[in-house]
Design an enzyme around this catalytic site. Structure first.
Site, short mmCIF file in Angstrom:
data_model
loop_
_atom_site.label_atom_id
_atom_site.label_comp_id
_atom_site.label_asym_id
_atom_site.label_seq_id
_atom_site.Cartn_x
_atom_site.Cartn_y
_atom_site.Cartn_z
N ASN A 291 0.83 -1.21 0.00
CA ASN A 291 0.00 0.00 0.00
C ASN A 291 0.85 1.25 0.00
OD1 ASN A 291 -0.07 -1.27 2.76
ND2 ASN A 291 -1.19 0.54 3.36
N ASP A 292 0.81 2.09 1.01
CA ASP A 292 1.38 3.45 0.94
C ASP A 292 2.85 3.50 0.50
OD1 ASP A 292 -0.95 3.45 2.43
OD2 ASP A 292 -0.14 4.60 4.10
N PRO A 293 3.18 4.48 -0.35
CA PRO A 293 4.59 4.81 -0.56
C PRO A 293 5.11 5.45 0.72
CG PRO A 293 3.23 6.48 -1.62
CD PRO A 293 2.29 5.41 -1.10
N SER B 164 3.24 3.66 8.11
CA SER B 164 3.80 4.68 7.22
C SER B 164 4.60 5.76 7.93
CB SER B 164 2.68 5.33 6.42
OG SER B 164 2.25 4.42 5.44
#
Ligand SMILES: *[C@@H]1O[C@H](CO)[C@@H](O)[C@H](O)[C@H]1NC(C)=O
Ligand SMILES: *[C@@H]1O[C@H](CO)[C@@H](O)[C@H](O)[C@H]1NC(C)=O
Ligand SMILES: *[C@@H]1O[C@H](CO)[C@@H](O)[C@H](O)[C@H]1NC(C)=O
Ligand SMILES: *[C@@H]1O[C@H](CO)[C@@H](O)[C@H](O)[C@H]1NC(C)=O
Ligand SMILES: *[C@@H]1O[C@H](CO)[C@@H](O)[C@H](O)[C@H]1NC(C)=O
Length: 581
Positions: A61-63, A123
């Protein structure tokens, strides 16, 4: 000129001797998870991308923490090493590149190893400290399942790939405590920090209180001891739910160049982006930052579901970084593009999630919105080129663009409208572009439009994704014409298990004065479209069953309006495969 308050005193005090102490205080951990590079997917994989970033297998998912250091770009990402679906045990995958196109995988950079992150490494962002030393602040899920913020730094600054990261012994550094009264399940995703002229670092964390989103501000003069500011940088005035992945950065007025996150000055405006967990979309506001009061004042606040978005399709948990690789000066945006298939299908194919092509991002000339454009480097993948001569596309016609790999392509088209008489009047009650696009999808004939592209189309048009415009007459004297951009997935696949939501955006462009252009990056299961030179972006995930691979996928231009449309330019390229992990 934008100025940067990097203090020489600070520079020497922390990095003359300080950094060594900092690193020595880090607690060394050893790798205990599988190397991502060993994985490979097998079997028939028509939906894997050829030039969009993805790990070889499993959930992404998230960068996280994108940055440039010594000519090497780093991308970290939320990764579940054990499954093709999300799990709270996610870790930080890590890849590097010298061109943002081809990527080399490394061992995971951050994974549970301390009390403060034993239940997950979520994140976060990198900040490059003076002297060029990168550090990571990330959210750990601790032994009590609280969200806390932790610090990590490279183990060996001489390693150009920064393959090993060590954690600060005294983690966590930022905690939800009785003083700040933050619920420990809503305290995550530290931003890149910026340095104020008072010598203090600032970082914002996503949160909520009583369903109102918060970008909580913390300050520190040594990056280790953090204190919460009296007020958040910005907070919602009504129910928005949780704000994730806040991003805060300066942009220049009347320049597409990017500047360092700590820069400030009279020719600078600020952007605050937050990811609404509820919707889930990335919204941003342009405004003023008061560094003395440490507050953000949006030009058109407050945040709401109708605020500006980076992308009106699938695009979430994005993050920017400043890229000054010589001779460049630009800000680059990374964003996660989720699947639209069912979890069952994701498990079957063994992976889930891609990253959008990195985009340059800057303030539009109008000062009212941002503009985004795929990084120039992606054009190095362009192969066979097809050019169509000028032609007029009469109402109701479909024209094939053949001779290229239509499942893996870059298409640029410009339209010429010479007569606006047939434009329909926009019903003043139709204010939601996504709803208009689904009510008036590509099959609904109009006056001026729909006209645009049919991508990932099967030969008999049983399947296609339609990316198109409609032009309406405005309903007041200030708005002469309204330009609507749509990405219609309704017929993208014969498989009915996918989310086929149609997306739409109004585009702030005057179709009388400016040419109307459209660019689509097509890559097997993703269509990233840029309207009006990047003023509106829509990304879609689609899973055709017939229009798969280069032999079966087709590309068409269409006009289903009654008015003729001129095509002043159509350039399309087959895209080569990038080396990705
Ligand atoms: C640090 O990295 C450099 C460059 O890769 C390498 O030569 C050196 O041996 C490394 N030092 C340690 C302590 O691993
Ligand atoms: C924090 O939020 C969670 C999830 O909404 C809720 O279950 C919990 O009761 C909250 N804790 C407190 C102390 O309010
Ligand atoms: C990701 O996609 C799935 C399937 O369409 C959807 O259920 C989920 O809400 C999406 N999540 C995000 C954060 O976009
Ligand atoms: C164009 O309109 C006709 C009539 O409504 C419809 O049958 C056809 O599918 C439309 N074309 C596209 C590409 O949607
Ligand atoms: C999608 O297309 C089907 C026919 O293929 C139609 O019945 C349905 O109304 C369409 N849905 C939307 C939202 O346009």
């Amino acid at each position: 000129m934008a100025v940067s308050c990097i203090w020489l005193m600070f520079f020497f005090s922390l990095f003359g001797h300080g950094v060594l102490e900092l690193v020595e205080a880090f607690h060394h951990v050893y790798l205990n998870v599988h190397q991502t590079a060993q994985y490979s997917t097998s079997g028939n994989q028509p939906y894997r991308t050829s030039y969009h970033f993805q790990p070889p297998k499993n959930w992404m998912n998230d960068p996280n923490g994108p940055m440039l250091r010594l000519g090497i770009y780093h991308l970290f990402y939320q990764y579940n090493p054990k499954a093709a679906v999300w799990g709270s045990n996610v870790i930080w995958g890590h890849s590097t590149s010298t061109d943002l196109v081809n990527w080399t995988p490394h061992d995971p950079a951050i994974y549970p190893s301390q009390q403060s992150d034993i239940n997950g490494c979520w994140s976060g962002s990198t900040t490059i400290l003076p002297g060029g030393h990168p550090v990571i602040l990330y959210t750990g899920i601790d032994t009590e399942n609280r969200q806390v913020q932790n610090l990590a730094a490279p183990k060996n600054f001489s390693d150009p790939f920064l393959r090993e990261w060590v954690k600060f012994k005294h983690n966590p550094l930022l905690t939800p405590n009785s003083k700040n009264k933050i619920n420990a399940t809503y305290f995550r995703d530290p931003s890149t920090a910026w340095l104020g002229c008072d010598g203090n670092w600032r970082v914002i964390i996503g949160s909520q209180k009583k369903e109102r989103g918060l970008a909580i501000l913390f300050k520190s003069n040594d990056f280790v001891h953090w204190e919460e500011a009296e007020k958040p940088l910005y907070s919602a005035n009504k129910d928005t739910g949780m704000w994730e992945c806040p991003d805060f950065y300066p942009v220049l007025i009347k320049s597409a160049l990017g500047i360092d996150t700590s820069s400030n000055g009279p020719d600078v405006r600020y952007v605050l982006k937050v990811s609404f967990f509820r919707t889930p979309h990335d919204y941003y506001m342009i405004g003023t930052y008061n560094p003395d009061k440490d507050i953000f004042i949006p030009d058109n606040g407050p945040f709401k579901d109708s605020s500006l978005r980076y992308d009106y399709g699938k695009f979430y948990a994005s993050k920017t970084f400043f890229d000054n690789k010589y001779p460049l000066h630009r800000r680059i945006l990374w964003g996660w593009v989720n699947e639209s298939s069912s979890a069952i299908d994701d498990i079957k194919k063994g992976w889930s999630g891609v990253q959008a092509i990195p985009r340059s991002i800057w303030l539009d000339k109008s000062g009212k919105q941002l503009v985004q454009w795929p990084i120039k480097e992606i054009e190095t993948l362009r192969g066979t080129q097809i050019e169509l001569p000028y032609q007029v596309l009469s109402g109701g016609s479909v024209l094939e663009v053949s001779g290229l790999t239509a499942a893996q392509a870059d298409v640029v088209i410009s339209f010429e409208i010479s007569d606006f008489i047939k434009a329909e009047v926009l019903d003043p009650s139709w204010t939601n572009p996504q709803v208009i696009c689904s009510r008036k999808d590509a099959s609904v004939k109009g006056g001026l439009g729909p006209f645009g592209l049919l991508v990932l189309a099967s030969e008999g048009l049983q399947e296609y994704t339609a990316v198109f415009y409609r032009i309406f007459k405005g309903h007041n004297k200030y708005v002469k014409y309204v330009v609507l951009m749509c990405s219609d997935q309704n017929r993208s696949s014969l498989n009915q298990d996918n989310d086929k939501t149609t997306y739409g955006a109004f585009v702030d462009v005057d179709p009388v004065q400016e040419k109307l252009s459209l660019r689509s990056l097509i890559d097997h299961s993703i269509v990233e479209s840029f309207g009006a030179e990047g003023k509106a972006c829509i990304t879609a995930r689609v899973y055709p069953t017939l229009a798969i691979n280069d032999a079966e996928a087709h590309l068409y231009v269409f006009n289903n309006g009654t008015e003729n449309i001129g095509i002043t330019r159509l350039s399309a390229w087959s895209m080569k495969k990038a080396q990705i992990n």
